[in-house]
Motif scaffolding. Sequence first.
Motif, short mmCIF file in Angstrom:
data_model
loop_
_atom_site.label_atom_id
_atom_site.label_comp_id
_atom_site.label_asym_id
_atom_site.label_seq_id
_atom_site.Cartn_x
_atom_site.Cartn_y
_atom_site.Cartn_z
N GLU A 135 0.09 -9.68 -3.31
CA GLU A 135 -1.26 -9.19 -3.53
C GLU A 135 -1.66 -8.25 -2.40
O GLU A 135 -1.34 -8.50 -1.23
N SER A 142 -11.70 0.78 3.23
CA SER A 142 -10.27 1.10 3.12
C SER A 142 -9.63 1.47 4.45
O SER A 142 -8.62 2.17 4.49
N THR A 156 9.55 -4.33 -5.62
CA THR A 156 8.09 -4.23 -5.58
C THR A 156 7.58 -3.23 -4.55
O THR A 156 6.39 -2.93 -4.53
N TRP A 159 5.80 -0.07 -6.02
CA TRP A 159 4.54 -0.48 -6.65
C TRP A 159 3.47 -0.75 -5.59
O TRP A 159 2.31 -0.33 -5.72
N ILE A 160 3.85 -1.44 -4.53
CA ILE A 160 2.91 -1.78 -3.46
C ILE A 160 2.38 -0.51 -2.80
O ILE A 160 1.17 -0.36 -2.59
N HIS A 163 -0.02 1.52 -5.12
CA HIS A 163 -1.35 0.89 -5.22
C HIS A 163 -2.11 1.02 -3.91
O HIS A 163 -3.34 1.15 -3.91
N GLU A 166 -3.53 4.49 -3.98
CA GLU A 166 -4.63 4.60 -4.93
C GLU A 166 -5.90 3.94 -4.40
O GLU A 166 -7.01 4.43 -4.64
N ASN A 167 -5.76 2.83 -3.68
CA ASN A 167 -6.92 2.09 -3.20
C ASN A 167 -7.49 2.64 -1.90
O ASN A 167 -8.72 2.65 -1.71
N HIS A 170 -7.71 7.38 -2.11
CA HIS A 170 -7.99 7.89 -3.46
C HIS A 170 -8.34 9.37 -3.45
O HIS A 170 -7.86 10.14 -4.29
N TYR A 188 4.91 8.46 -13.05
CA TYR A 188 3.60 8.10 -12.50
C TYR A 188 2.48 8.62 -13.41
O TYR A 188 2.48 9.78 -13.83
#
Length: 215
Positions: A135, A142, A156, A159-160, A163, A166-167, A170, A188
Motif C-alpha cells: 500500500e 504529497s 510490483t 506499479w508502485i 502510482h 500519479e499521487n 500529478h 500506460y
Amino acid sequence: MTTFAGPLLTVSTSRIIHRRLRSGSLRNATTGATPSFADASSLAARSCGRTSARSSGSIRPDNILPLLAVARDNFPLEEYLVGQVFQSNGHRYKALRDFYPNMKEADWELDVAGQRVQIIRKDKARTGTLEFGTEIVHSADSSIVALLGASPGASTAVWIMVHMLENCFHEQLVGHWVPKLKEMIPSYGHDLKTDAALVERVRKDTAEVLGLKTV
C-alpha cells in the motif's frame, strides 16, 4: 509481534538457517537492507499526517478492536507464525533436508532473516481485516510518501512507482511527463482487459526484449 495503527502494521521477525562459508557467514540479502520497524512506522505516521510522538505507541484504544477482529478471523495464520517462531533447530534442519538431503548441520547456522509486515485495516463490517500486498500512503501535500506492507519485488515495482508519480507529481505528470511515460510503458493509460490488440503488441515487444518466442 509489534503493531502500528493507521493502517495497522503487524511485524514478526523470522529466522533462517544459512550456510557457513570459509570466508565468513552467508547473510540473508534482506537483513541489511530492511529498515527497522521504528523507522518504517515513523515514516508511515508522518505520511499519514500524524506526529512522531503518536507513533511511539503501537497498541492504543482505537486499534485494539481491529487487532482482536483479525486474531478472531485468522487463527490458522497465527498458529503457523507462532509455530515458526518456536521451531527448534531440529525442525529447521529437517525442513532443510527436504530440499538438500546431503546437508551437514555443522555447515549451517541460525540467523535472523528479516521482518514480516502485514497491513490491518479498519473495516465497518468485520471491524478489522488482514490485507496482503503493498500500500502507498502519502501526506496531504504529497511531500512525503511511504510504502507499507510486503516487500515489493519486480512484479510490483513499476506499479508502485507509477502510482507514486500519479499521487505526488500529478501536475508534472499531466503537463510534461505523460509522453515519456507512454514511451517507456506503451500500455500506460489503456485498459489491457478490453484491448486485445494492445495486449498482443505488448506481449510481442516483451518477448523480443527478453529473447523469448512468446510470453
